[in-house]
Write an enzyme that holds these catalytic residues in place. Structure first.
Site, mmCIF file in Angstrom:
data_model
loop_
_atom_site.group_PDB
_atom_site.id
_atom_site.type_symbol
_atom_site.label_atom_id
_atom_site.label_comp_id
_atom_site.label_asym_id
_atom_site.label_seq_id
_atom_site.Cartn_x
_atom_site.Cartn_y
_atom_site.Cartn_z
ATOM 1 N N GLU A 59 47.479 -44.127 -27.956
ATOM 2 C CA GLU A 59 48.829 -44.706 -27.973
ATOM 3 C C GLU A 59 48.826 -46.214 -27.751
ATOM 4 O O GLU A 59 49.684 -46.926 -28.280
ATOM 5 C CB GLU A 59 49.703 -44.020 -26.925
ATOM 6 C CG GLU A 59 50.036 -42.563 -27.241
ATOM 7 C CD GLU A 59 49.016 -41.579 -26.680
ATOM 8 O OE1 GLU A 59 49.263 -40.360 -26.758
ATOM 9 O OE2 GLU A 59 47.968 -42.040 -26.165
ATOM 10 N N PHE A 121 56.631 -30.950 -16.793
ATOM 11 C CA PHE A 121 55.376 -31.171 -17.503
ATOM 12 C C PHE A 121 55.486 -32.385 -18.423
ATOM 13 O O PHE A 121 56.426 -32.497 -19.203
ATOM 14 C CB PHE A 121 55.001 -29.937 -18.316
ATOM 15 C CG PHE A 121 53.763 -30.109 -19.146
ATOM 16 C CD1 PHE A 121 52.520 -30.258 -18.544
ATOM 17 C CD2 PHE A 121 53.832 -30.135 -20.530
ATOM 18 C CE1 PHE A 121 51.371 -30.430 -19.301
ATOM 19 C CE2 PHE A 121 52.699 -30.298 -21.299
ATOM 20 C CZ PHE A 121 51.454 -30.451 -20.682
ATOM 21 N N GLN A 122 54.558 -33.301 -18.310
ATOM 22 C CA GLN A 122 54.491 -34.540 -19.085
ATOM 23 C C GLN A 122 55.757 -35.381 -18.941
ATOM 24 O O GLN A 122 56.229 -36.009 -19.881
ATOM 25 C CB GLN A 122 54.180 -34.259 -20.560
ATOM 26 C CG GLN A 122 52.742 -33.782 -20.759
ATOM 27 C CD GLN A 122 52.293 -33.806 -22.205
ATOM 28 O OE1 GLN A 122 53.100 -33.700 -23.126
ATOM 29 N NE2 GLN A 122 50.991 -33.935 -22.416
ATOM 30 N N LYS A 171 63.924 -34.912 -25.179
ATOM 31 C CA LYS A 171 63.750 -33.947 -26.268
ATOM 32 C C LYS A 171 65.079 -33.345 -26.712
ATOM 33 O O LYS A 171 65.304 -33.117 -27.911
ATOM 34 C CB LYS A 171 62.792 -32.846 -25.836
ATOM 35 C CG LYS A 171 62.445 -31.889 -26.968
ATOM 36 C CD LYS A 171 61.328 -30.937 -26.588
ATOM 37 C CE LYS A 171 60.958 -30.035 -27.772
ATOM 38 N NZ LYS A 171 59.840 -29.122 -27.445
ATOM 39 N N MET A 488 32.550 -63.930 -21.122
ATOM 40 C CA MET A 488 33.327 -64.943 -20.420
ATOM 41 C C MET A 488 33.188 -64.808 -18.905
ATOM 42 O O MET A 488 33.098 -65.811 -18.189
ATOM 43 C CB MET A 488 34.798 -64.874 -20.828
ATOM 44 C CG MET A 488 35.628 -66.041 -20.313
ATOM 45 S SD MET A 488 35.040 -67.652 -20.899
ATOM 46 C CE MET A 488 35.823 -67.735 -22.508
#
Length: 574
Positions: A59, A121-122, A171, A488
């Site tokens: 993502e 959940f999630q 949702k 670096m």
């Protein structure tokens, strides 16, 4: 917000369809995303609409790809992910876009509204998490509000000082049904960016410029974002004023012009940093005086009158006090400045002629300390970037980078001549940005040569996106400057920590040629200076994605370098 009720469609559709229709109305052609249960309704209807979807492998990469697309095109980039970890994985991409003022809209799935706050959940409070690194964000609580909010999100992302906007989609909202209406232009109390530069302030600024003997234009990414590079170039050339750019401003002024001083700041050119230090009038266009540019604040352009032009009033006098502030769109202000020049007649001609001694001094600095390196039997990274620059000309290249030494060498040794051809994470310094950003740019411009100049450390942050470029046959060329270090950080350890190389040696790295082949891309390797040019030519001629592993000098440093806390005139040159 909405027009006449006669415009209402009498048939209800679900929220996912409303979202897709609004995206089409906004002119969205491309979405970078990753599906999940919370957004499954969206993916169910996606094939019925014209938006092209690119399935990323992480993502974070979806957001960077949308960011790269936005930087290369000037359009608002779009990413869509699912809830919970899908949403939290977007935060680095949001912060990257926020720091560099890049217009993107990121849609995240969310659990159904009755479950919000119940640790479902999630579930993740992505609105709360992302609030510090977005220009604005929304939680859509009703399907009735969806169309309005999406239109507002695009308006906010692309207007004023651009930035990322997040829209959280429960949702039940995208599964719920409502009418699709015809929206009118959003408007907000308290959010009305000022696009028109104040005429009086512009006249004051031009009078100051006409009298200056050592003027300098200090140009940031705002000029690129405003599509004002042509006007800036015209103004500089008419008044014979030298130009230095920030890391984000590269490409806003052609670097093959004699007035170009290159980049200023911590790893800027000697001539640019000395010109800032000795200027008498400094005009900042779309730049924010960040610490990597200014160094020690009380020594930055200490003898100069400062004019600052920016669309964001909060950026003016935030770090450096200025003498003439001008709030407005860079394109509008530069056009008005050009009108002042054209109307001034002989005054502008005398102004341009009066800078000969100043330009001679800059020419002396240019010759005194050029960007240089010594190429011997081991490949020097600067040599590789110079070869990339030479071979890419004529191919209308877009260059992205990862972050670190590879980024600075690209900024120093690639010759940028046009805007929106340089994609890099300037403000946040996000390792792993370059490959997905290049992917986004390649989607936007399939016929252009898109190159990611990478380091062996940072490329591993998002190397899984090789699967994406292979799946969609995006011919991105990844050139890895492989020095076996986190370069670096190692450089700082060498210079300031007695070569105590703690946790910066990449003792185990993949075989990048085999990695490329495992994903289905072409893998190439260069070990000697003589191999560099033919291998780059082979890579650029190949019709698909390529990874080139270039084994470079392990302990090469980026110079010039301004130590932390020092004035930018106090540079380490070797």
């Amino acid at each position: 917000m909405y027009g006449d009720e006669n415009e209402v469609r009498m048939k209800k559709i679900i929220g996912a369809q409303i979202l897709l229709e609004v995206l089409q109305e906004q002119g969205v052609e491309v979405i970078f995303g990753y599906p999940g249960g919370a957004v499954i309704n969206f993916y169910d209807h996606l094939p019925d609409y014209s938006c092209r979807h690119f399935l990323v492998r992480h993502e974070q990469a979806a957001v960077h790809a949308a960011d790269g697309y936005a930087r290369a095109t000037g359009k608002v980039g779009v990413a869509l992910v699912t809830s919970g970890p899908g949403a939290t994985n977007t935060v680095t991409g949001l912060a990257t876009a926020y720091m560099d003022s890049i217009p993107i809209v990121v849609f995240t799935g969310q659990v159904p509204t009755p479950l919000i706050g119940n640790d479902a959940f999630q579930e993740a409070d992505i609105v709360g998490i992302s609030r510090p690194c977005t220009k604005h964000n929304f939680l859509v609580k009703r399907v009735e509000d969806l169309e309005r909010i999406v239109n507002e999100a695009f308006h906010i992302a692309g207007s004023g000082r651009p930035g990322p906007v997040l829209v959280d989609l429960p949702k039940d909202v995208i599964a719920g049904k409502y009418f699709k209406k015809k929206a009118v232009q959003p408007s907000f109390k308290g959010y009305n960016p000022n696009y028109n530069g104040h005429a009086g302030q512009i006249q004051r600024a031009m009078q100051m410029l006409f009298k200056a003997r050592r003027p300098l234009f200090y140009v940031g990414g705002g000029v690129v974002l405003a599509d004002a590079a042509a006007q800036l170039t015209d103004l500089a050339c008419r008044l014979n004023i030298p130009v230095t750019t920030t890391l984000m401003g590269l490409g806003a002024f052609p670097e093959d012009d004699y007035l170009s001083l290159g980049m200023l700041g911590m790893h800027g050119t000697y001539r640019a940093n000395m010109a800032v230090t000795e200027s008498d009038v400094l005009v900042a266009f779309g730049a924010r005086f960040d610490d990597r540019v200014t160094g020690r604040l009380d020594k930055f352009a200490a003898d100069a009158k400062i004019i600052h032009v920016d669309i964001d009033p909060t950026s003016i006098s935030k770090n450096i006090d200025v003498d003439i502030p001008i709030v407005g769109d860079l394109l509008d202000v530069l056009q008005k400045m050009l009108e002042e020049v054209k109307a001034s007649g002989e005054k502008a001609e005398l102004c341009a002629a009066g800078h000969d001694e100043w330009l001679k001094k800059i020419a002396y600095w240019r010759e005194l300390h050029k960007l240089s390196y010594e190429q011997d039997d081991i490949i020097k990274p600067q040599f590789v970037v110079e070869k990339i620059s030479q071979l890419a000309q004529g191919h209308d290249p877009i260059i992205s980078t990862e972050v670190g030494q590879n980024q600075m060498w690209a900024a120093q040794f690639f010759t940028f001549t046009k805007p929106r051809s340089w994609l890099t994470s300037g403000g946040l310094g996000t390792m792993g940005y370059g490959l997905p950003a290049a992917m986004g740019a390649q989607v936007a411009f399939p016929e252009r040569l898109v190159i990611d100049i990478a380091g062996d450390g940072s490329i591993q942050m998002n190397s899984q996106e090789l699967a994406t470029v292979v799946q969609y046959n995006l011919p991105v060329k990844v050139i890895i400057l492989n020095n076996g270090y986190l370069g670096m950080v190692r450089q700082w350890q060498e210079l300031f920590f007695d070569k105590h190389y703690s946790s910066t040696q990449m003792n185990h790295a993949p075989d990048f040629v085999k990695l490329a082949e495992a994903y289905g891309a072409l893998g190439l390797r260069a070990r000697t200076p003589e191999e560099v040019e033919p291998i780059l030519k082979q890579a650029f001629a190949h019709p698909g994605p390529v990874v080139v592993d270039v084994v470079v000098a392990a302990e090469e440093n980026v110079y010039p370098m301004v130590p932390a806390g020092e004035a930018i005139s106090n540079m380490l040159l070797v």
